[in-house]
Structure formats: C-alpha cells, structure tokens
Design an enzyme around this catalytic site. Structure first.
Site, PDB file in Angstrom:
ATOM      1  CB  CYS A  11       3.870  11.957  -0.746  1.00 43.60           C
ATOM      2  SG  CYS A  11       4.255  13.008  -2.165  1.00 43.60           S
ATOM      3  CG  ASN A  14       8.469  15.608  -4.531  1.00 42.64           C
ATOM      4  OD1 ASN A  14       9.510  16.014  -5.028  1.00 42.64           O
ATOM      5  ND2 ASN A  14       7.860  16.278  -3.582  1.00 42.64           N
ATOM      6  CB  CYS A  16      -0.506  14.832  -4.870  1.00 43.54           C
ATOM      7  SG  CYS A  16      -0.950  14.360  -6.543  1.00 43.54           S
ATOM      8  NE  ARG A  17       0.052  11.536  -0.768  1.00 40.70           N
ATOM      9  CZ  ARG A  17       0.252  10.243  -0.558  1.00 40.70           C
ATOM     10  NH1 ARG A  17      -0.255   9.688   0.531  1.00 40.70           N
ATOM     11  NH2 ARG A  17       0.939   9.519  -1.404  1.00 40.70           N
ATOM     12  CB  SER A  18       5.720  15.566  -0.214  1.00 40.69           C
ATOM     13  OG  SER A  18       6.058  15.288  -1.550  1.00 40.69           O
ATOM     14  CG  ASP A 126      -2.301   8.801  -3.672  1.00 44.56           C
ATOM     15  OD1 ASP A 126      -2.433   9.943  -4.164  1.00 44.56           O
ATOM     16  OD2 ASP A 126      -1.760   7.852  -4.252  1.00 44.56           O
TER      17      ASP A 126
END
Ligand code: 4NP
Length: 156
Positions: A11, A14, A16-18, A126
C-alpha cells in the site's frame, strides 16, 4: 524465482492496509495448510520502522490476530525477485510499483482484488483519514482476497 509462493502486499504507508492484507493471507494459509511466505511494504517511506496504525492493530486483534510486532518498510528492487507475487491495494500503488520494476523482474505484479473475478480492477481504498469502520471494510476485502489467493495458489 522463489520455490514456494511468496507474496508481498503493498500500500502507500505500510501501516493500514497492507499489514492487514499480510495478516489475512497468513491466516488463510494456516487454515488451508499452504506453505507460503508473506510480507508487506509501502511505496512511500513515511512510516518505515513503525508498527501498524492502532486501528489496524485493533482490527486484527478483533479477529484474534496479533500484528503489533509488524514494522513498516518501503518496497525495494530486490522484492521483484524475492517474491512471486507483488499485489497492490490501489491503482496509484500499482503505478508506483511498476515505475520501479527492474528489467527482468520475475514477480507477477497486480492489484490484490484481481484475485476475485467479480472485483477485478477494484481498489482497496485508503482508510487513513477515516474512522474505525473503514478498517472493517478493509479487513473484509483483504480477508476475501486472502482466501481467494490461497485457493488459486493451491490450484496452481
Ligand atoms: P496505508 O495508509 O497506505 O494503507 O498504510 C496510509 C498510511 C499513511 C498515510 C497515508 C495512507 N500517510 O499519508 O501518512
């Protein structure tokens, strides 16, 4: 080229999402008995060395998964040969990854949600500037994609 599946989730930051995508994939691998390597990275360096966002840590913890020890890192050129798959959360990340892809890189590079046929081309948005509910949407997306990815790797 790695001998077993090795998947890098990417993301922007590195945090939140990934990290959630990595955790969901690790969990799906364990459930299915698939031996695979998993890691995550950001295209940006803003949060290198930092733990995941507290909202991501809380989201994973609510599923019984501890990601508090994960640390942010930025994607590097070596990743294109160390990993068999580099999967981006959104189109902007994908463009940034493609822009640093070395010649002769062996990794398959694509969007994470492409592993679910009905969601091809879609992004995992995001959640950084929103509330906890955005992290639940991210979790549902990465959990579904993680399962689908495990199934496709087991078939391969
Ligand atoms: P991520 O979310 O890419 O899912 O880790 C973000 C984290 C940090 C920032 C933006 C997005 N930031 O601007 O610092």
């Amino acid at each position: 080229m790695p001998e077993k599946p090795a998947v890098l989730f990417v993301c922007l930051g590195n945090i939140c999402r990934s990290p959630l995508a990595e955790a969901a994939f690790r969990h799906a691998c364990k459930e299915a008995g698939l031996d695979a390597i998993a890691d995550s990275a950001g295209t940006a360096a803003y949060h290198v060395g930092e733990p995941p966002d507290p909202r991501s840590i809380a989201m994973a913890a609510s599923k019984g998964i501890d990601i508090g020890h994960y640390r942010g890192r930025q994607i590097v050129r070596d990743d294109f040969t160390r990993f068999s798959h580099i999967l981006a959360m959104d189109h902007s990340n994908l463009l940034n990854i493609e822009s640093i892809r070395p010649n002769g890189a062996s990794a398959h590079v694509g969007l994470l949600l492409d592993v679910i046929p009905a969601r091809r081309g879609q992004e995992i948005g995001d959640p950084y500037y929103g509330g906890q509910e955005g992290f639940e949407i991210v979790w549902n997306d990465v959990a579904g994609a993680g399962k689908a990815l495990v199934e496709s790797l087991l078939e391969a």
